[in-house]
Design a protein around this motif. Structure first.
Motif: not given
Length: 228
Positions: A137-152, A160-164, A199-207
């Motif tokens: 989480l420390k590594s991810i937070i460093k690379n993501l915008y420090k929005k308060t809700s993300l620190m919950d 966090f992986l979804k946001i990534w 498949d309970n294994k991969y997280l996939f996002s599309i825009v």
């Protein structure tokens, strides 16, 4: 936090792709790179061979060769081309994959472990796929915008992986350098975005752009093409 859990059926064949293309705006195919053990470059164009030479490891070279070869066979089916070897891809200045002489096709590629996700679309698209795993989480937070809700404290590693993945997908969709997206808050109000656990294994996002689109995700059957 997720749109749905998706269990993919049996792999589809190349012959089924024209029908899928008629029914969909965006096709996504998951390709198991371990199904291919070749490093043959017979389907690569001069532009692609030059790019291949700049890749540093056998792992990166293999996934490039296989993903481009498979992608070209898919393009043959959707664009009614006669030969995959006559199709050429290239990357623009921001890393977006383009198809020479086929500006009507939008392409996006993502990798995780030994899996490639290939998107071919009638509209602008960005995708990212990641193996669901424990992350720092420390590594991810460093690379993501420090929005308060993300620190919950209730937000776990997968959230966090979804946001990534959404940031990765959005940067590809918007054709912007990733560092311009990663260091600021992500505004998705003007786009259509979806995330699945596959498949309970991969997280996939599309825009995609703001309109609703028909998105079809499939596992692709191994292509028995001529590699020599």
């Amino acid at each position: 936090m997720y749109n749905d859990y998706l269990k993919l059926p049996f792999p589809v064949s190349l012959e089924h792709i024209p029908y899928l293309w008629q029914q969909s705006d965006v096709l996504v195919f998951l390709v198991d790179l371990d199904n291919y053990d070749t490093f043959n470059t017979s389907y690569l164009s001069r532009i692609e061979l030059e790019y291949l030479e700049r890749l540093k490891t056998d792992h990166f070279k293999k996934r490039y060769i296989v993903s481009r070869t498979v992608l070209k066979h898919i393009i043959c089916k959707v664009a009614n081309e006669r030969s995959a070897s006559e199709i050429s891809t290239y990357k623009n200045e921001n890393g977006k994959v383009c198809v020479l002489n086929h500006n009507e096709l939008c392409i996006c590629i993502s990798y995780t472990e030994s899996l490639a996700a290939l998107a071919i679309s009638k509209v602008d698209v960005g995708i990212d796929i990641e193996l669901v795993r424990k992350l720092s989480l420390k590594s991810i937070i460093k690379n993501l915008y420090k929005k308060t809700s993300l620190m919950d404290e209730t937000v776990d590693e997968t959230d966090f992986l979804k946001i990534w993945t959404l940031k990765e997908a959005y940067s590809k969709f918007s054709n912007k350098k990733m560092h311009l997206i990663f260091n600021r808050e992500l505004d998705l109000n003007s786009v259509n975005h979806l995330t699945w656990i596959i498949d309970n294994k991969y997280l996939f996002s599309i825009v995609t752009c703001s309109e609703s689109h028909i998105i079809d995700i499939n596992r692709l059957q191994k292509i028995e093409c001529t590699w020599d």
